[in-house]
Design a protein around this motif. Structure first.
Motif, PDB file in Angstrom:
ATOM      1  N   THR A  65      27.925  47.485  43.809  1.00 20.82           N
ATOM      2  CA  THR A  65      28.185  46.071  43.537  1.00 20.82           C
ATOM      3  C   THR A  65      29.105  45.940  42.062  1.00 20.82           C
ATOM      4  OG1 THR A  65      26.258  45.323  44.717  1.00 20.82           O
ATOM      5  CG2 THR A  65      27.476  43.794  43.040  1.00 20.82           C
ATOM      6  N   THR A  66      28.695  46.738  41.111  1.00 22.36           N
ATOM      7  CA  THR A  66      29.165  46.532  39.808  1.00 22.36           C
ATOM      8  C   THR A  66      30.665  47.374  40.134  1.00 22.36           C
ATOM      9  OG1 THR A  66      27.398  47.331  38.798  1.00 22.36           O
ATOM     10  CG2 THR A  66      29.391  47.565  37.365  1.00 22.36           C
ATOM     11  N   VAL A  67      30.948  48.289  40.928  1.00 24.78           N
ATOM     12  CA  VAL A  67      32.179  48.783  41.234  1.00 24.78           C
ATOM     13  C   VAL A  67      33.282  47.586  42.061  1.00 24.78           C
ATOM     14  CG1 VAL A  67      33.775  50.467  42.617  1.00 24.78           C
ATOM     15  CG2 VAL A  67      31.767  51.262  41.319  1.00 24.78           C
ATOM     16  N   SER A  68      32.502  47.130  43.007  1.00 24.70           N
ATOM     17  CA  SER A  68      33.222  45.985  43.770  1.00 24.70           C
ATOM     18  C   SER A  68      33.559  44.941  43.047  1.00 24.70           C
ATOM     19  CB  SER A  68      32.462  45.506  44.941  1.00 24.70           C
ATOM     20  OG  SER A  68      31.293  44.754  44.548  1.00 24.70           O
ATOM     21  N   LYS A  69      32.769  44.468  41.997  1.00 24.81           N
ATOM     22  CA  LYS A  69      33.025  43.435  41.100  1.00 24.81           C
ATOM     23  C   LYS A  69      34.336  43.535  40.245  1.00 24.81           C
ATOM     24  CE  LYS A  69      28.531  41.142  40.983  1.00 24.81           C
ATOM     25  NZ  LYS A  69      27.288  40.908  40.138  1.00 24.81           N
ATOM     26  N   ILE A  70      34.103  45.020  39.752  1.00 25.24           N
ATOM     27  CA  ILE A  70      35.250  45.392  38.931  1.00 25.24           C
ATOM     28  C   ILE A  70      36.503  45.355  39.721  1.00 25.24           C
ATOM     29  CG2 ILE A  70      36.481  47.263  37.567  1.00 25.24           C
ATOM     30  CD1 ILE A  70      33.707  48.031  36.697  1.00 25.24           C
ATOM     31  N   LEU A  71      36.754  45.771  41.110  1.00 27.86           N
ATOM     32  CA  LEU A  71      37.914  45.898  42.070  1.00 27.86           C
ATOM     33  C   LEU A  71      38.134  44.445  42.331  1.00 27.86           C
ATOM     34  CD1 LEU A  71      37.476  48.714  42.270  1.00 27.86           C
ATOM     35  CD2 LEU A  71      37.986  48.515  44.752  1.00 27.86           C
ATOM     36  N   LEU A  72      37.531  43.422  42.340  1.00 24.62           N
ATOM     37  CA  LEU A  72      37.799  42.020  42.405  1.00 24.62           C
ATOM     38  C   LEU A  72      38.214  41.399  41.420  1.00 24.62           C
ATOM     39  CD1 LEU A  72      34.793  41.110  44.889  1.00 24.62           C
ATOM     40  CD2 LEU A  72      37.138  41.064  45.825  1.00 24.62           C
ATOM     41  N   GLY A  73      38.074  41.985  40.125  1.00 28.67           N
ATOM     42  CA  GLY A  73      38.363  41.222  38.913  1.00 28.67           C
ATOM     43  C   GLY A  73      37.424  40.377  38.617  1.00 28.67           C
ATOM     44  N   PHE A  74      36.047  40.359  39.004  1.00 30.08           N
ATOM     45  CA  PHE A  74      35.131  39.474  38.556  1.00 30.08           C
ATOM     46  C   PHE A  74      34.438  40.191  37.327  1.00 30.08           C
ATOM     47  CE2 PHE A  74      33.835  38.271  43.172  1.00 30.08           C
ATOM     48  CZ  PHE A  74      35.090  37.479  43.189  1.00 30.08           C
ATOM     49  N   LEU A  75      34.569  41.252  36.929  1.00 32.13           N
ATOM     50  CA  LEU A  75      33.877  41.928  35.924  1.00 32.13           C
ATOM     51  C   LEU A  75      35.146  42.897  35.261  1.00 32.13           C
ATOM     52  CD1 LEU A  75      31.111  42.186  35.082  1.00 32.13           C
ATOM     53  CD2 LEU A  75      30.685  44.333  36.556  1.00 32.13           C
ATOM     54  N   GLU A  76      35.072  42.851  33.943  1.00 34.90           N
ATOM     55  CA  GLU A  76      35.777  43.778  33.367  1.00 34.90           C
ATOM     56  C   GLU A  76      35.460  45.232  32.936  1.00 34.90           C
ATOM     57  OE1 GLU A  76      38.281  43.260  29.384  1.00 34.90           O
ATOM     58  OE2 GLU A  76      38.306  41.252  30.263  1.00 34.90           O
ATOM     59  N   PRO A  77      35.798  46.364  33.453  1.00 30.53           N
ATOM     60  CA  PRO A  77      35.529  47.821  33.004  1.00 30.53           C
ATOM     61  C   PRO A  77      35.516  47.903  31.885  1.00 30.53           C
ATOM     62  CG  PRO A  77      37.798  47.724  33.703  1.00 30.53           C
ATOM     63  CD  PRO A  77      37.428  46.208  33.948  1.00 30.53           C
ATOM     64  N   THR A  78      34.385  48.792  31.234  1.00 23.35           N
ATOM     65  CA  THR A  78      34.529  49.175  29.755  1.00 23.35           C
ATOM     66  C   THR A  78      35.671  50.000  29.626  1.00 23.35           C
ATOM     67  OG1 THR A  78      32.052  49.069  29.928  1.00 23.35           O
ATOM     68  CG2 THR A  78      32.950  50.451  28.084  1.00 23.35           C
ATOM     69  N   GLN A  79      36.093  51.066  30.455  1.00 21.96           N
ATOM     70  CA  GLN A  79      37.037  51.743  30.632  1.00 21.96           C
ATOM     71  C   GLN A  79      37.761  51.817  31.876  1.00 21.96           C
ATOM     72  OE1 GLN A  79      36.805  55.606  28.722  1.00 21.96           O
ATOM     73  NE2 GLN A  79      35.586  54.744  27.325  1.00 21.96           N
ATOM     74  N   GLY A  80      39.034  52.176  32.168  1.00 23.62           N
ATOM     75  CA  GLY A  80      39.463  52.393  33.513  1.00 23.62           C
ATOM     76  C   GLY A  80      40.300  51.149  33.869  1.00 23.62           C
ATOM     77  N   GLU A  81      40.979  51.594  35.059  1.00 20.74           N
ATOM     78  CA  GLU A  81      42.048  50.355  35.633  1.00 20.74           C
ATOM     79  C   GLU A  81      42.024  50.298  37.222  1.00 20.74           C
ATOM     80  OE1 GLU A  81      44.662  53.063  34.158  1.00 20.74           O
ATOM     81  OE2 GLU A  81      43.968  52.683  32.098  1.00 20.74           O
ATOM     82  N   VAL A  82      42.190  49.394  37.332  1.00 22.26           N
ATOM     83  CA  VAL A  82      42.300  49.004  39.058  1.00 22.26           C
ATOM     84  C   VAL A  82      43.647  48.773  39.254  1.00 22.26           C
ATOM     85  CG1 VAL A  82      41.505  47.655  41.002  1.00 22.26           C
ATOM     86  CG2 VAL A  82      39.815  48.356  39.224  1.00 22.26           C
ATOM     87  N   TYR A  83      44.178  49.633  40.319  1.00 22.09           N
ATOM     88  CA  TYR A  83      45.760  48.930  40.680  1.00 22.09           C
ATOM     89  C   TYR A  83      45.720  48.732  42.083  1.00 22.09           C
ATOM     90  CZ  TYR A  83      47.273  51.551  36.461  1.00 22.09           C
ATOM     91  OH  TYR A  83      47.521  51.820  35.357  1.00 22.09           O
TER      92      TYR A  83
END
Ligand SMILES: Nc1ncnc2c1ncn2[C@@H]1O[C@H](COP(=O)(O)OP(=O)(O)OP(=O)(O)O)[C@@H](O)[C@H]1O
Ligand code: SF4
Ligand SMILES: [Mg+2]
Length: 333
Positions: A65-83
């Motif tokens: 779920t943490t990964v999916s929230k980062i992909l949806l832009g709901f949660l900021e990652p500590t590091q890394g990017e989503v394109y």
């Protein structure tokens, strides 16, 4: 829904639609002296291609779920990017760009009864979504809603004027998928969309994802702990363990011929080694889980039959073997 793909070449396109690059998420857990850092997601990279169902599968608490929230832009990652379509979603500045992203990337949640307010008629959600995303005018709005309902096998007459409590979980999940389809998305992020749906209706919902991929070119990021539906629906799969993807590749290859010791253990734990059967239920392993999350080397080292000294001190890199990724020192050479 006027999204049918008339171009057969598009069917075999293998172009990345959304890409996660080296995602990391640290949560601070506990308070006072018991305060500690939990590396919930660590060095996670994958992509969902166009016209593809990609599954992230793993036990409860592994970071899906943490990964999916980062992909949806709901949660900021500590590091890394989503394109998304080669644009970094964290750098979208203009409101129009953000709105376009929200339009093209839609989410479906686990509990359809939480998606809808019990005191609101469900069709009002569908009309509101159509209006909010620019299908203004009664005729266009009505057409968009009707087409979306049609693509999940429902008609307006079955939905109009009715409240959430008048539907079963399976019907309501179909309606929430219809709501997501109104904006004609390219990607659906579905986090455990069938775990609260009656077992007899699960396959009909996952079949819907296949239909959407094949007929409307919608890609799906399917998140689950259920190996049976994962095997049935996915093109490719990533197996997560304690915040890492430990093995990733073609679903048939990974599940029928696993290479990572953790995936092998999962396969063996299924009676008759039949991946169509349900995956391991969550066992109560909270202490073990915490210890594994805190490990500096391979998170599976405490339980792995092939463990070597190196595994305890160094996190394995991603190795590419026979067309798949395996995060395990056994495949270094
Ligand atoms: N906001 C938060 N604050 C602190 N810890 C969190 C937070 N969100 C998640 N976690 C922790 O991060 C880890 C990963 O959680 P996550 O919800 O991503 O797992 P999951 O794979 O989706 O699990 P499930 O299958 O139960 O939904 C878990 O140990 C969880 O307790
Ligand atoms: S890196 Fe070592 S401990 Fe981890 S899965 Fe591979 S062999 Fe086992
Ligand atoms: Mg979850």
């Amino acid at each position: 829904m006027n999204r049918k793909n008339d171009n057969p070449e598009k069917e075999i396109e293998k172009e990345g639609l959304i890409k996660a690059k080296k995602l990391q998420k640290v949560f601070v857990v506990g308070g006072g002296f018991a305060r500690s850092r939990l590396l919930a997601v660590d060095d996670v990279s994958f992509q969902v291609n166009k016209n593809e169902i990609f599954t992230l599968a793993g036990e409860s608490g592994c970071g899906k779920t943490t990964v999916s929230k980062i992909l949806l832009g709901f949660l900021e990652p500590t590091q890394g990017e989503v394109y998304y379509r080669d644009k970094n979603i964290l750098e979208l500045q203009k409101w129009e760009e953000k709105k376009q992203f929200m339009k093209e990337v839609q989410s479906i949640f686990q509990n359809p009864f939480e998606t809808f307010n019990p005191l609101r008629k469900v069709d009002s959600y569908l009309h509101d979504t159509a209006k909010n995303f620019g299908m203004n005018g009664k005729k266009r709005d009505k057409k968009a809603v009707e087409e979306a309902l049609q693509s999940v096998g429902l008609g307006m007459e079955e939905v109009q004027g009715r409240y959430p409590s008048e539907f079963s979980g399976g019907q309501l999940q179909r309606i929430s998928i219809a709501r997501a389809l109104i904006t004609k998305p390219s990607l659906l992020v579905a986090d455990e969309p069938v775990s609260m749906v009656d077992a007899s209706l699960r396959m009909s919902i996952v079949n819907l994802f296949k239909e959407l991929r094949d007929e409307y070119s919608v890609s799906v990021l399917y998140i689950t702990h259920d190996l049976a539906t994962a095997y049935y629906v996915s093109d490719r799969i990533g197996i997560m363990f304690r915040g890492n993807i430990v093995e990733m590749g073609d679903v048939e290859e990974v599940l029928m011929n696993p290479k990572h010791p953790y995936t092998q253990m999962l396969k063996e734990s299924i009676p008759e080694a039949d991946p169509k059967k349900k995956w391991t239920e969550r066992v109560s392993i909270t202490e073990l889980e915490t210890e594994e999350y805190m490990r500096k080397g391979c998170k599976f080292a405490g339980r792995c039959p092939f463990v070597e000294e190196k595994c305890k001190d160094f996190m394995p890199e991603e190795f590419f073997v026979d067309g798949r990724m395996v995060r395990c020192w056994l495949y270094e050479k």
